[in-house]
Design an enzyme around this catalytic site. Structure first.
Site, mmCIF file in Angstrom:
data_model
loop_
_atom_site.group_PDB
_atom_site.id
_atom_site.type_symbol
_atom_site.label_atom_id
_atom_site.label_comp_id
_atom_site.label_asym_id
_atom_site.label_seq_id
_atom_site.Cartn_x
_atom_site.Cartn_y
_atom_site.Cartn_z
ATOM 1 N N HIS A 1 0.816 -1.223 0.000
ATOM 2 C CA HIS A 1 0.000 0.000 0.000
ATOM 3 C C HIS A 1 0.847 1.269 0.000
ATOM 4 O O HIS A 1 0.332 2.350 -0.306
ATOM 5 C CB HIS A 1 -0.925 0.037 1.214
ATOM 6 C CG HIS A 1 -2.016 -0.981 1.184
ATOM 7 N ND1 HIS A 1 -2.859 -1.126 0.104
ATOM 8 C CD2 HIS A 1 -2.401 -1.907 2.106
ATOM 9 C CE1 HIS A 1 -3.722 -2.110 0.358
ATOM 10 N NE2 HIS A 1 -3.453 -2.597 1.558
ATOM 11 N N ASP B 1 -2.915 -10.433 -2.514
ATOM 12 C CA ASP B 1 -3.478 -9.895 -1.277
ATOM 13 C C ASP B 1 -4.899 -9.423 -1.559
ATOM 14 O O ASP B 1 -5.190 -8.896 -2.640
ATOM 15 C CB ASP B 1 -2.618 -8.717 -0.807
ATOM 16 C CG ASP B 1 -2.980 -8.211 0.572
ATOM 17 O OD1 ASP B 1 -2.221 -8.476 1.523
ATOM 18 O OD2 ASP B 1 -4.019 -7.524 0.710
ATOM 19 N N HIS C 1 -6.511 -6.942 -0.520
ATOM 20 C CA HIS C 1 -6.600 -5.494 -0.721
ATOM 21 C C HIS C 1 -5.730 -5.096 -1.912
ATOM 22 O O HIS C 1 -4.606 -5.589 -2.059
ATOM 23 C CB HIS C 1 -6.124 -4.746 0.527
ATOM 24 C CG HIS C 1 -6.895 -5.096 1.767
ATOM 25 N ND1 HIS C 1 -6.470 -6.067 2.649
ATOM 26 C CD2 HIS C 1 -8.066 -4.618 2.238
ATOM 27 C CE1 HIS C 1 -7.346 -6.165 3.638
ATOM 28 N NE2 HIS C 1 -8.327 -5.303 3.413
ATOM 29 N N ASP D 1 -4.933 -12.446 3.333
ATOM 30 C CA ASP D 1 -6.186 -11.945 3.893
ATOM 31 C C ASP D 1 -7.389 -12.233 2.995
ATOM 32 O O ASP D 1 -8.519 -11.874 3.331
ATOM 33 C CB ASP D 1 -6.103 -10.453 4.219
ATOM 34 C CG ASP D 1 -5.272 -9.659 3.242
ATOM 35 O OD1 ASP D 1 -4.906 -10.206 2.176
ATOM 36 O OD2 ASP D 1 -4.969 -8.494 3.531
#
Length: 344
Positions: free
Chosen positions: A125, A162, A164, A249
């Site tokens: 991120h 991932d 996200h 996740d």
């Protein structure tokens, strides 16, 4: 005797103190416990160096590096609602980036056949000039840039599974055709980026491939997108190195999202990428991102490592992975940039 796969690690990962937070030192503890029970799966443990400042600065401007350094020296700060700097965070982040860079060095130079860089904080991120989403420096982006700059590679593929969207990696290489960034992520979900329409910019158009999936997506969807979109992309692009932004996740037990991937699902995703890397004769390695259900994280990391380290095994013969509608639509979209994709 062939070289062993490598596990890059550093004790400073435990000193990145986030308090009551899902991205916590217990993540590393859980992984270590699982690997100890499995005899490290034949991986050689290597203590990661701190990343060289110049290598970090190839992605992150000096003012961003100094901001994190000063915050840690002052005892820490809260960068945003999700992202914490503690007194130990700067050193931990230097080694997290350094582990990813060292992994690339070993893979490209041939001293390790594969490997996994397991550190915190995670990285995907982090934007060039902004820490966010639990991430301080973008470890995999720093490593990929190092592969281009130090090793002279011309084609690096990053596969981010991932749950996200890896907005930082996406944006850092947005106009760069020497890095093919592919991301499978739940949408809508934090950080709200990564629509299928984002295909890169300038010379990088077509080299950013976003594959958003709805909540509830599990093994069938993720495996279809990897086998029928990502693997054909790899064959078309012929990367010299494949790096996995390995977040866990999307696991069905994870509390921060709503996908339903299983331990074995992550193993099959890994097998597909390992196999296409073998087919192309290029190395593949993984860099830890998210994953917040501690047992599921630890098990899935171990499964990934077991598959990466077992390059001689073949996938059991079974029914082929069906092409789901999301994969069909992705192939249609990508035809503009990658004609004939998926037709082999």
């Amino acid at each position: 005797m062939s070289a062993a796969p490598v596990l890059l690690e550093h004790p400073s990962s435990l000193e990145h103190d986030t308090g009551a937070h899902p991205e916590q030192p217990a993540r590393i503890v859980a992984i270590e416990r699982e690997l100890a029970e499995r005899g490290d799966l034949g991986f050689e443990r290597v203590v990661s160096p701190a990343v060289e400042r110049s290598v970090l600065a190839a992605v992150h401007p000096e003012r961003h590096i100094e901001r994190i350094e000063r915050a840690a020296a002052a005892g820490g700060t809260q960068i945003d609602a999700d992202t914490v700097v503690s007194a130990g965070s700067f050193v931990a982040a230097l080694h997290a980036a350094g582990g990813a860079v060292s992994l690339v060095d070993r893979l490209v130079e041939g001293s390790a056949p594969t490997g996994f860089s397991i550190h915190r904080p995670p990285g995907h991120h982090a934007e060039a000039g902004q820490a966010m989403g639990f991430c301080l420096f973008n470890n995999i982006a720093v490593a990929a840039r190092h592969a281009l700059d130090a090793h002279g590679l011309e084609r690096v593929m990053i596969v981010d599974w991932d749950v996200h969207h890896g907005n930082g990696t996406n944006d850092i290489f947005h106009a760069e055709r020497r890095v093919l960034f592919t991301s499978i992520h739940e949408s809508p979900l934090y950080p709200g980026t990564g629509p299928a329409s984002d295909v890169g910019s300038g010379d990088g158009r077509g080299f950013t491939v976003n594959l958003p999936v709805p909540a509830g997506s599990g093994d069938a969807t993720f495996r279809s997108l990897v086998d029928h979109v990502v693997v054909p992309l790899a064959r078309a692009y012929t990367p010299q190195l494949i790096l996995i932004s390995a977040g866990y996740d999307a696991h069905r037990e994870d509390p921060l999202a709503d996908c339903t991937v299983t331990d074995s699902g992550f193993g099959e995703l890994t097998r597909s990428l390992r196999d296409v890397a073998g087919e192309l004769g290029v190395p593949v390695g993984a860099v830890l991102e998210g994953g917040y259900a501690l047992s599921a994280l630890a098990r899935s990391v171990a499964v990934t490592m077991a598959v990466l380290g077992d390059s001689g095994s073949e996938r059991p013969v079974g029914d082929p992975v069906p092409v789901v509608a999301l994969s069909e639509r992705a192939l249609e979209r990508l035809a503009e940039f990658w004609p004939g994709l998926g037709e082999e």
